[in-house]
Design a protein around this motif. Structure first.
Motif, short mmCIF file in Angstrom:
data_model
loop_
_atom_site.label_atom_id
_atom_site.label_comp_id
_atom_site.label_asym_id
_atom_site.label_seq_id
_atom_site.Cartn_x
_atom_site.Cartn_y
_atom_site.Cartn_z
N HIS A 215 47.20 64.46 34.08
CA HIS A 215 45.88 64.30 34.72
C HIS A 215 45.06 65.59 34.56
O HIS A 215 43.91 65.56 34.12
CB HIS A 215 46.13 63.97 36.21
CG HIS A 215 44.89 63.85 37.03
ND1 HIS A 215 44.79 62.99 38.08
CD2 HIS A 215 43.70 64.49 36.98
CE1 HIS A 215 43.59 63.09 38.64
NE2 HIS A 215 42.91 64.00 37.99
N TYR B 125 44.28 60.03 28.67
CA TYR B 125 43.87 58.95 29.58
C TYR B 125 44.60 57.65 29.21
O TYR B 125 44.98 56.87 30.06
CB TYR B 125 42.35 58.73 29.53
CG TYR B 125 41.54 59.79 30.24
CD1 TYR B 125 41.94 60.32 31.46
CD2 TYR B 125 40.34 60.24 29.71
CE1 TYR B 125 41.19 61.28 32.12
CE2 TYR B 125 39.58 61.21 30.36
CZ TYR B 125 40.01 61.72 31.57
OH TYR B 125 39.27 62.67 32.20
N LEU C 100 47.90 57.76 30.66
CA LEU C 100 47.81 57.60 32.12
C LEU C 100 47.61 56.14 32.51
O LEU C 100 47.98 55.73 33.61
CB LEU C 100 46.67 58.48 32.67
CG LEU C 100 46.98 59.98 32.73
CD1 LEU C 100 45.71 60.79 32.97
CD2 LEU C 100 48.01 60.30 33.83
N GLU C 101 47.02 55.36 31.62
CA GLU C 101 46.84 53.93 31.92
C GLU C 101 48.19 53.25 32.19
O GLU C 101 48.28 52.33 32.99
CB GLU C 101 46.10 53.22 30.78
CG GLU C 101 44.61 53.51 30.80
CD GLU C 101 43.82 52.73 29.76
OE1 GLU C 101 44.45 52.05 28.92
OE2 GLU C 101 42.59 52.82 29.80
N TYR D 200 46.33 54.17 35.87
CA TYR D 200 44.97 54.71 35.87
C TYR D 200 44.04 53.80 35.08
O TYR D 200 44.45 53.18 34.11
CB TYR D 200 44.94 56.10 35.19
CG TYR D 200 45.46 57.24 36.03
CD1 TYR D 200 44.60 58.26 36.43
CD2 TYR D 200 46.79 57.31 36.42
CE1 TYR D 200 45.06 59.33 37.18
CE2 TYR D 200 47.27 58.37 37.17
CZ TYR D 200 46.40 59.38 37.56
OH TYR D 200 46.86 60.43 38.29
N THR E 245 40.88 54.13 32.79
CA THR E 245 40.16 55.21 32.12
C THR E 245 38.67 55.20 32.44
O THR E 245 38.09 56.24 32.76
CB THR E 245 40.35 55.13 30.58
OG1 THR E 245 41.75 55.27 30.31
CG2 THR E 245 39.59 56.23 29.86
N PHE F 272 38.07 56.29 35.91
CA PHE F 272 38.51 57.69 36.04
C PHE F 272 37.49 58.65 35.44
O PHE F 272 37.21 59.72 35.97
CB PHE F 272 39.84 57.82 35.29
CG PHE F 272 40.67 59.00 35.67
CD1 PHE F 272 40.97 59.28 36.99
CD2 PHE F 272 41.17 59.85 34.70
CE1 PHE F 272 41.74 60.36 37.34
CE2 PHE F 272 41.94 60.94 35.03
CZ PHE F 272 42.23 61.20 36.35
N ARG G 12 34.40 58.41 38.88
CA ARG G 12 35.02 59.35 39.81
C ARG G 12 33.99 60.39 40.24
O ARG G 12 33.12 60.77 39.46
CB ARG G 12 36.21 60.02 39.10
CG ARG G 12 37.04 60.91 39.99
CD ARG G 12 38.38 61.25 39.36
NE ARG G 12 38.33 61.44 37.90
CZ ARG G 12 38.94 62.45 37.29
NH1 ARG G 12 39.62 63.34 37.98
NH2 ARG G 12 38.89 62.57 35.98
#
Ligand SMILES: [Fe+2]
Ligand SMILES: [Fe+2]
Length: 315
Positions: free
Chosen positions: A44, A88, A91-92, A96, A98, A101, A105
């Motif tokens: 992150h 990203y 992270l999915e 998360y 993308t 995010f 955000r």
């Protein structure tokens, strides 16, 4: 090394043992919740840092001195966004989103480092940042590529690090050029080093002696400690500066056989004037508060990115 892992948790212990033996994790099912937290946290921050380079570097597409440099900087910006995209995307797999995010955000929630929170005021600041700042980033991501126990992340960094060598090389070449071009450009290079050197040295975080959390090392998310990576960076930056004659507050210490800073961080930075007061130490609590708050430029820079107004103004 001290560790905060719960030694009485057999699952944690088993995982730690397997990682120590060189085992690479390939997906979430192999992780303990604690491992997952440390890994996701690391990715992150790394992803946010990639995004944060864009407000800094993209103005250099406009103010680069020739077409070759313009193309190189434009490519570097594209690289950085690609690096963020890779992270990203990983992270999915951990839930998360993308788009949310990146674009929805709160800008203040982006987890950035002070080094990237001051927009470059001219092309010289950009190339000095590439020379020492991208180098700091590169040392961090190379360590992750070489050591990270989460296989997909380590592998994804091969391309990232390959591209970073071009950024560092571009920064080095143009720093040399401006150092030798004229007395005025030499002075600008020196001023850029005066401001950016301590910011880049701080990239690696608090000294090891202060570090309470060692989860990243215990889980082999990364391999080197803050001080080890800072030392590696100094080993490259100090000789480069000494060769050219750029003054920096660091040197090789014959006694210890290591490079060292001439000041003891944290020290006071006048953010408005961009001047460091090496004789004015602040407490670590004050330093953490400054890092947490971010510079005055941080939130507007990220909001501008999120509004996608860059397209019109880039060229
Ligand atoms: Fe990058
Ligand atoms: Fe870079």
């Amino acid at each position: 090394m001290a560790t905060r892992l719960k030694q009485d948790d057999p699952r944690e212990l088993a995982l730690q043992e397997r990682i120590k033996a060189g085992f690479k994790l390939e997906d979430e099912t192999e992780m303990t919740p604690r491992y997952r937290d440390v890994l996701v946290n690391t990715m992150h921050i790394a992803a946010d840092l990639e995004v944060m380079t864009l407000p800094d570097y993209s103005p250099a597409i406009k103010n680069s001195p020739n077409l070759e440099a313009k193309i190189a900087v434009a490519s570097a910006c594209q690289d950085e966004l690609g690096h963020a995209q890779v992270m990203y995307r990983l992270l999915e797999d951990f839930g998360y989103d993308t788009h949310q995010f990146l674009f929805e955000r709160e800008a203040a929630e982006f987890r950035t480092f002070q080094l990237l929170e001051f927009p470059h005021r001219d092309y010289i600041e950009t190339v000095v940042s590439m020379c020492i700042g991208d180098r700091a980033g590169y040392i961090t991501t190379t360590d992750l590529e070489d050591n990270c126990s989460f296989g997909p992340y380590a592998r994804s960094l091969r391309k990232v690090n390959f591209e970073e060598t071009f950024h560092v090389g571009h920064g080095e070449r143009w720093t040399r050029f401006f150092w030798n071009q004229s007395p005025a450009s030499r002075q600008r290079v020196q001023e850029a080093f005066d401001f950016y050197f301590p910011l880049a040295a701080a990239w690696f975080g608090v000294p090891d002696s202060m570090k309470k959390r060692t989860d990243q090392l215990a889980y082999k998310i990364r391999g080197a400690s803050n001080d080890e990576m800072r030392q590696k960076w100094l080993t490259q930056v100090v000789p480069f500066c000494e060769e050219l004659g750029i003054r920096i507050p660091a040197r090789f210490d014959e006694e210890t056989g290591k490079f060292r800073l001439d000041y003891e961080p944290p020290v006071y930075l006048d953010e408005e004037k961009r001047v460091w007061h090496f004789d004015r130490r602040i407490t670590w609590e004050e330093q953490f508060a400054i890092w947490k708050r971010g510079s005055v430029f941080k939130v507007p820079a990220i909001r501008r990115l999120q509004l996608e107004v860059w397209g019109k103004e880039l060229w």
